[in-house]
Design a protein around this motif. Structure first.
Motif, PDB file in Angstrom:
ATOM      1  N   UNK A 184       0.831  -1.202   0.000  1.00  0.00           N
ATOM      2  CA  UNK A 184       0.000   0.000   0.000  1.00  0.00           C
ATOM      3  C   UNK A 184       0.868   1.256   0.000  1.00  0.00           C
ATOM      4  N   UNK A 185       0.440   2.269  -0.747  1.00  0.00           N
ATOM      5  CA  UNK A 185       1.204   3.507  -0.835  1.00  0.00           C
ATOM      6  C   UNK A 185       0.331   4.726  -0.606  1.00  0.00           C
ATOM      7  N   UNK A 186       0.810   5.627   0.246  1.00  0.00           N
ATOM      8  CA  UNK A 186       0.103   6.881   0.527  1.00  0.00           C
ATOM      9  C   UNK A 186       0.993   8.052   0.158  1.00  0.00           C
ATOM     10  N   UNK A 187       0.483   8.946  -0.670  1.00  0.00           N
ATOM     11  CA  UNK A 187       1.208  10.166  -1.033  1.00  0.00           C
ATOM     12  C   UNK A 187       0.611  11.348  -0.289  1.00  0.00           C
ATOM     13  N   UNK A 188       1.454  12.075   0.435  1.00  0.00           N
ATOM     14  CA  UNK A 188       1.035  13.321   1.063  1.00  0.00           C
ATOM     15  C   UNK A 188       1.643  14.475   0.285  1.00  0.00           C
ATOM     16  N   UNK A 189       0.861  15.522   0.111  1.00  0.00           N
ATOM     17  CA  UNK A 189       1.310  16.693  -0.643  1.00  0.00           C
ATOM     18  C   UNK A 189       1.125  17.926   0.234  1.00  0.00           C
ATOM     19  N   UNK A 190       2.204  18.675   0.406  1.00  0.00           N
ATOM     20  CA  UNK A 190       2.177  19.860   1.257  1.00  0.00           C
ATOM     21  C   UNK A 190       2.535  21.085   0.416  1.00  0.00           C
TER      22      UNK A 190
ATOM     23  N   UNK B  10       1.475  17.646  11.099  1.00  0.00           N
ATOM     24  CA  UNK B  10       0.464  16.652  10.763  1.00  0.00           C
ATOM     25  C   UNK B  10       0.966  15.704   9.682  1.00  0.00           C
ATOM     26  N   UNK B  11       1.624  16.251   8.658  1.00  0.00           N
ATOM     27  CA  UNK B  11       2.139  15.415   7.575  1.00  0.00           C
ATOM     28  C   UNK B  11       3.210  14.470   8.110  1.00  0.00           C
ATOM     29  N   UNK B  12       4.076  14.990   8.967  1.00  0.00           N
ATOM     30  CA  UNK B  12       5.131  14.160   9.547  1.00  0.00           C
ATOM     31  C   UNK B  12       4.536  13.001  10.336  1.00  0.00           C
ATOM     32  N   UNK B  13       3.481  13.246  11.091  1.00  0.00           N
ATOM     33  CA  UNK B  13       2.841  12.191  11.875  1.00  0.00           C
ATOM     34  C   UNK B  13       2.230  11.127  10.968  1.00  0.00           C
ATOM     35  N   UNK B  14       1.666  11.552   9.854  1.00  0.00           N
ATOM     36  CA  UNK B  14       1.068  10.601   8.913  1.00  0.00           C
ATOM     37  C   UNK B  14       2.136   9.739   8.262  1.00  0.00           C
ATOM     38  N   UNK B  15       3.263  10.350   7.922  1.00  0.00           N
ATOM     39  CA  UNK B  15       4.351   9.582   7.323  1.00  0.00           C
ATOM     40  C   UNK B  15       4.963   8.605   8.322  1.00  0.00           C
ATOM     41  N   UNK B  16       5.053   9.017   9.577  1.00  0.00           N
ATOM     42  CA  UNK B  16       5.564   8.121  10.618  1.00  0.00           C
ATOM     43  C   UNK B  16       4.642   6.912  10.790  1.00  0.00           C
ATOM     44  N   UNK B  17       3.338   7.149  10.713  1.00  0.00           N
ATOM     45  CA  UNK B  17       2.382   6.051  10.833  1.00  0.00           C
ATOM     46  C   UNK B  17       2.533   5.081   9.668  1.00  0.00           C
ATOM     47  N   UNK B  18       2.760   5.616   8.475  1.00  0.00           N
ATOM     48  CA  UNK B  18       2.988   4.757   7.305  1.00  0.00           C
ATOM     49  C   UNK B  18       4.189   3.840   7.540  1.00  0.00           C
ATOM     50  N   UNK B  19       5.286   4.429   7.999  1.00  0.00           N
ATOM     51  CA  UNK B  19       6.514   3.658   8.218  1.00  0.00           C
ATOM     52  C   UNK B  19       6.286   2.565   9.255  1.00  0.00           C
ATOM     53  N   UNK B  20       5.557   2.893  10.301  1.00  0.00           N
ATOM     54  CA  UNK B  20       5.298   1.938  11.381  1.00  0.00           C
ATOM     55  C   UNK B  20       4.499   0.733  10.896  1.00  0.00           C
ATOM     56  N   UNK B  21       3.576   0.967   9.946  1.00  0.00           N
ATOM     57  CA  UNK B  21       2.651  -0.087   9.536  1.00  0.00           C
ATOM     58  C   UNK B  21       3.057  -0.784   8.246  1.00  0.00           C
TER      59      UNK B  21
ATOM     60  N   UNK C 272       3.383   0.735   5.264  1.00  0.00           N
ATOM     61  CA  UNK C 272       2.811   1.428   4.103  1.00  0.00           C
ATOM     62  C   UNK C 272       3.884   2.314   3.493  1.00  0.00           C
ATOM     63  N   UNK C 273       4.002   2.303   2.177  1.00  0.00           N
ATOM     64  CA  UNK C 273       4.996   3.145   1.507  1.00  0.00           C
ATOM     65  C   UNK C 273       4.528   4.596   1.539  1.00  0.00           C
ATOM     66  N   UNK C 274       5.284   5.440   2.197  1.00  0.00           N
ATOM     67  CA  UNK C 274       4.939   6.860   2.285  1.00  0.00           C
ATOM     68  C   UNK C 274       5.687   7.662   1.236  1.00  0.00           C
ATOM     69  N   UNK C 275       4.949   8.431   0.445  1.00  0.00           N
ATOM     70  CA  UNK C 275       5.548   9.288  -0.582  1.00  0.00           C
ATOM     71  C   UNK C 275       5.182  10.726  -0.236  1.00  0.00           C
ATOM     72  N   UNK C 276       6.161  11.526   0.117  1.00  0.00           N
ATOM     73  CA  UNK C 276       5.859  12.905   0.496  1.00  0.00           C
ATOM     74  C   UNK C 276       6.349  13.873  -0.576  1.00  0.00           C
ATOM     75  N   UNK C 277       5.490  14.845  -0.906  1.00  0.00           N
ATOM     76  CA  UNK C 277       5.805  15.824  -1.936  1.00  0.00           C
ATOM     77  C   UNK C 277       5.558  17.220  -1.385  1.00  0.00           C
ATOM     78  N   UNK C 278       6.539  18.106  -1.566  1.00  0.00           N
ATOM     79  CA  UNK C 278       6.385  19.494  -1.132  1.00  0.00           C
ATOM     80  C   UNK C 278       6.429  20.418  -2.338  1.00  0.00           C
ATOM     81  N   UNK C 279       5.504  21.366  -2.351  1.00  0.00           N
ATOM     82  CA  UNK C 279       5.417  22.364  -3.413  1.00  0.00           C
ATOM     83  C   UNK C 279       5.430  23.734  -2.747  1.00  0.00           C
ATOM     84  N   UNK C 280       6.275  24.620  -3.231  1.00  0.00           N
ATOM     85  CA  UNK C 280       6.375  25.946  -2.640  1.00  0.00           C
ATOM     86  C   UNK C 280       5.040  26.670  -2.647  1.00  0.00           C
ATOM     87  N   UNK C 281       4.686  27.335  -1.549  1.00  0.00           N
ATOM     88  CA  UNK C 281       3.386  28.009  -1.482  1.00  0.00           C
ATOM     89  C   UNK C 281       3.218  29.145  -2.480  1.00  0.00           C
TER      90      UNK C 281
END
Length: 297
Positions: free
Chosen positions: A32-38, A48-59, A61-70
């Motif tokens: 399973x893979x979850x992508x978070x976009x900030x 909040x995003x960091x906590x979600x990615x930590x939960x993915x790692x624990x369980x 789940x492949x965590x994919x994090x993407x940051x886009x400049x505001x």
């Protein structure tokens, strides 16, 4: 004695079920893979995003994090969402809110593939929820349902009052409580900023869900004797602490617990369930998209 509901304990049980389902999928060759976009420099959003990615790692789940400049154009976010929609290794997509003012929030929600919308906020998924055929239940209201079930609190025929009408909690919470079936069948009232004599309404509630985002707006005088009180609010208020603030709910805890039969604290109540149910939805999405069945209660 008032029962103080331990959200962490309930969330841990759900995470155990999720982890078992992750293992089932992994054995079948699906991670399973979850992508978070900030698209923000907001400190709370980053946490909040960091906590979600930590939960993915624990369980697992492949965590994919993407940051886009505001300051990037809206198309930078939309193009990234399109890429994630097309990526078969990504089963769930979560765009952390809020987004910058030049980005239309409604367009962001509509851009996400409904099968990958693990927040449950795409209009198609909202419609399915209202119709009683939810694909993914929104995480926080679903977490509240899990709390009530874990605590043996029957909703059938009960008077439930939801204070707050947000798209994230209030509206879907009310919809879940009135649905036909387990965790529903409640007679449900929704109160909000224009409600007259709020206390009169809340004192009728066997189950009171506070989700208005106003610190300690509900006190013990507004709670029915023996009610179940679920406090969804998380508010920072100034306090003489090392951080200079403390977290409080929408319920004034000390006075409300004198009347309630069961109550969730802040922190440690509903909050842990929100991330647990996001993981739950991500694994469910992976199962749906891969065709590999899992046992998610």
């Amino acid at each position: 004695m008032t029962r103080i509901i331990d959200g962490n304990e309930i969330a841990d049980e759900i995470r155990a079920d999720v982890k078992a389902s992750v293992e089932t999928l992994t054995d079948a060759g699906v991670q399973p893979g979850l992508a978070t976009v900030l698209m923000s420099e907001d400190g709370a959003s980053e946490t909040y995003v960091s906590m979600k990615q930590e939960a993915c790692e624990e369980l697992g789940i492949a965590g994919h994090h993407h940051e886009i400049g505001p300051d990037e154009p809206a198309d930078a976010l939309f193009d990234r969402i399109d890429e994630l929609n097309a990526d078969p290794s990504v089963h769930g997509i979560l765009v952390q809110m809020p987004v910058p003012s030049h980005v239309d929030k409604a367009t962001v929600l509509e851009r996400i593939d409904p099968e990958k919308d693990v927040d449950g906020f795409h209009p198609e998924n909202v419609g399915r929820l209202v119709a009683g055929n939810a694909r993914y239940k929104p995480c926080t209201p679903h977490g509240v349902q899990k709390i009530l079930a874990a605590e043996g609190i029957d909703t059938e025929g009960k008077d439930a009052v939801v204070v707050g009408r947000s798209d994230i909690v209030g509206k879907p919470m009310a919809n879940l409580l009135i649905q036909y079936g387990d965790g529903g069948n409640a007679t449900t009232t929704v109160c909000h900023s224009r409600t007259e004599d709020l206390a009169e309404k809340t004192r009728q509630a066997d189950i009171l869900v506070a989700a208005a985002g106003v610190p300690e707006m509900i006190d013990g005088e507004m709670v029915k004797e023996g009610a179940t009180v679920i406090d969804v609010g998380v508010n920072r208020v100034d306090a003489d602490t090392e951080k200079g603030y403390e977290l409080v709910g929408d319920v004034e805890f000390d006075s409300a617990k004198e009347k309630a039969s069961a109550i969730t604290p802040v922190p440690g109540g509903v909050g842990p369930l929100t991330i647990a149910m996001l993981m739950y939805n991500t694994v469910k999405a992976a199962s749906v998209q891969s065709g590999v069945a899992v046992d998610l209660p």
